[in-house]
Design a protein around this motif. Structure first.
Motif, short mmCIF file in Angstrom:
data_model
loop_
_atom_site.label_atom_id
_atom_site.label_comp_id
_atom_site.label_asym_id
_atom_site.label_seq_id
_atom_site.Cartn_x
_atom_site.Cartn_y
_atom_site.Cartn_z
N TRP A 180 10.63 19.50 -0.85
CA TRP A 180 9.51 20.44 -0.79
C TRP A 180 9.20 20.84 -2.22
O TRP A 180 9.81 21.73 -2.78
CB TRP A 180 9.91 21.63 0.08
CG TRP A 180 8.83 22.63 0.32
CD1 TRP A 180 7.51 22.54 -0.02
CD2 TRP A 180 8.97 23.90 0.98
NE1 TRP A 180 6.82 23.65 0.37
CE2 TRP A 180 7.70 24.51 0.99
CE3 TRP A 180 10.05 24.57 1.55
CZ2 TRP A 180 7.49 25.77 1.54
CZ3 TRP A 180 9.84 25.81 2.11
CH2 TRP A 180 8.56 26.41 2.11
N ARG A 181 8.23 20.15 -2.82
CA ARG A 181 7.98 20.29 -4.25
C ARG A 181 7.52 21.70 -4.61
O ARG A 181 7.90 22.24 -5.65
CB ARG A 181 6.94 19.26 -4.71
CG ARG A 181 7.42 17.82 -4.56
CD ARG A 181 6.38 16.82 -5.03
NE ARG A 181 6.31 16.78 -6.49
CZ ARG A 181 5.32 17.27 -7.22
NH1 ARG A 181 4.29 17.90 -6.63
NH2 ARG A 181 5.34 17.18 -8.54
N ALA A 182 6.68 22.31 -3.77
CA ALA A 182 6.20 23.66 -4.08
C ALA A 182 7.36 24.66 -4.10
O ALA A 182 7.41 25.56 -4.95
CB ALA A 182 5.14 24.10 -3.08
N SER A 183 8.30 24.49 -3.18
CA SER A 183 9.45 25.38 -3.15
C SER A 183 10.32 25.18 -4.40
O SER A 183 10.80 26.16 -5.00
CB SER A 183 10.28 25.14 -1.89
OG SER A 183 11.42 25.95 -1.88
N GLN A 184 10.52 23.93 -4.78
CA GLN A 184 11.31 23.67 -5.99
C GLN A 184 10.62 24.25 -7.23
O GLN A 184 11.27 24.80 -8.12
CB GLN A 184 11.52 22.16 -6.17
CG GLN A 184 12.44 21.55 -5.13
CD GLN A 184 13.84 22.15 -5.20
OE1 GLN A 184 14.11 23.18 -4.57
NE2 GLN A 184 14.71 21.56 -5.98
N TRP A 185 9.30 24.14 -7.27
CA TRP A 185 8.55 24.74 -8.38
C TRP A 185 8.74 26.24 -8.42
O TRP A 185 9.00 26.82 -9.49
CB TRP A 185 7.07 24.40 -8.23
CG TRP A 185 6.18 25.26 -9.07
CD1 TRP A 185 5.93 25.14 -10.40
CD2 TRP A 185 5.46 26.42 -8.63
NE1 TRP A 185 5.09 26.14 -10.82
CE2 TRP A 185 4.78 26.94 -9.75
CE3 TRP A 185 5.31 27.05 -7.40
CZ2 TRP A 185 3.97 28.07 -9.67
CZ3 TRP A 185 4.50 28.16 -7.32
CH2 TRP A 185 3.85 28.66 -8.45
N ARG A 233 11.14 28.09 -7.13
CA ARG A 233 12.52 28.53 -7.34
C ARG A 233 13.09 28.12 -8.68
O ARG A 233 13.94 28.82 -9.25
CB ARG A 233 13.41 27.98 -6.22
CG ARG A 233 13.15 28.64 -4.87
CD ARG A 233 14.16 28.19 -3.83
NE ARG A 233 13.97 26.78 -3.48
CZ ARG A 233 14.88 26.06 -2.83
NH1 ARG A 233 16.04 26.58 -2.50
NH2 ARG A 233 14.63 24.80 -2.52
N THR A 234 12.64 26.97 -9.21
CA THR A 234 13.26 26.44 -10.44
C THR A 234 12.28 26.25 -11.59
O THR A 234 12.70 26.07 -12.73
CB THR A 234 13.94 25.08 -10.17
OG1 THR A 234 12.93 24.07 -9.99
CG2 THR A 234 14.84 25.15 -8.94
N TYR A 263 17.36 18.60 -5.10
CA TYR A 263 18.05 19.67 -4.39
C TYR A 263 19.49 19.77 -4.89
O TYR A 263 20.16 18.76 -5.13
CB TYR A 263 18.08 19.39 -2.88
CG TYR A 263 16.76 19.62 -2.19
CD1 TYR A 263 15.93 20.67 -2.54
CD2 TYR A 263 16.35 18.78 -1.16
CE1 TYR A 263 14.73 20.89 -1.88
CE2 TYR A 263 15.15 18.99 -0.49
CZ TYR A 263 14.35 20.04 -0.86
OH TYR A 263 13.15 20.26 -0.21
N GLY A 264 19.95 20.99 -5.02
CA GLY A 264 21.32 21.23 -5.42
C GLY A 264 22.25 21.33 -4.23
O GLY A 264 21.82 21.28 -3.07
N PRO A 265 23.54 21.51 -4.48
CA PRO A 265 24.52 21.57 -3.39
C PRO A 265 24.37 22.79 -2.49
O PRO A 265 24.90 22.80 -1.38
CB PRO A 265 25.87 21.58 -4.12
CG PRO A 265 25.55 22.10 -5.49
CD PRO A 265 24.18 21.61 -5.80
#
Length: 213
Positions: free
Chosen positions: A80-85, A87-88, A95-97
């Motif tokens: 989910w690219r928007a979520s990664q943007w 959050r990070t 995705y991390g662990p």
């Protein structure tokens, strides 16, 4: 008769459904929540909301109210690219662990309650249980006239699911003791917004009384 009394009375000829949102280990199990740094009162509220949601599930089954299980199923193959943007800062970050509710991992399992074999389950990829899941079609097929939304969290996936239910034409009740957030003030603000724009707020006991009428 007050507005609230009229609102509740108008539902009594329609078939209700209970939507249980994200009561999964990643979001509810204290062993998975350390990274959220919850205060004790917020931890207690989450645990209480899970307990009360379980009580609502039992009451819904006893009253022949359909229970629909809405859970997150994160797919590492399609981030989910928007979520990664958000959050990070990097939409292409892997995705991390600690990514919640990855399909096939224990974090995606239901926590302290679980669907019965015949109950509808939908797997979402974002916040709303209606986004790309077929939930609306399932509710229409079942003849559902109004919904109650319980689970986690009030400010995120409960709010998104309740809002979409409302926008798609289903009146919404939110039992305030069957939802929670990871901060008490955030939960209170989320409930205020839901009451303003989306839902009638109830207690679990009042909701069960409406099912039994």
């Amino acid at each position: 008769m007050t507005l609230r009394e009229r609102q509740l009375a108008a539902l009594r000829n329609g078939r209700p459904a209970l939507l249980v949102v994200d009561v999964q280990r990643s979001f509810a199990d204290p062993a998975y929540l350390a990274g959220y740094h919850l205060r004790p009162e917020a931890s207690a509220a989450v645990a209480s909301a899970v307990t009360t949601t379980g009580r609502l599930v039992d009451a819904a089954r006893a009253a022949d109210v359909p229970v629909v299980w809405v859970g997150l199923g994160t797919d590492p193959g399609t981030p989910w690219r928007a979520s990664q943007w958000l959050r990070t800062g990097d939409p292409d970050a892997p995705y991390g662990p600690d990514e919640p509710c990855v399909r096939g991992t224990p974090g995606a399992d239901w926590y302290r309650l679980a669907p019965a074999e015949h109950e509808t389950r939908v797997v979402k990829r974002g916040y709303s249980g209606f986004l790309g899941t077929g939930l609306a079609e399932a509710l229409r097929h079942a003849g559902v006239g109004w919904t109650a939304v319980a689970g986690l969290t009030s400010d995120c996936c409960v709010a998104a699911t309740a809002t979409d239910a409302f926008q798609l034409g289903w009146p919404v009740l939110v039992p305030t003791d069957a939802v929670a957030a990871y901060d008490v003030a955030t939960n209170e603000a989320a409930l205020a917004q839901l009451a303003l724009n989306v839902a009638v707020l109830t207690s679990a006991d009042e909701l069960v009384s409406e099912w039994r009428r």
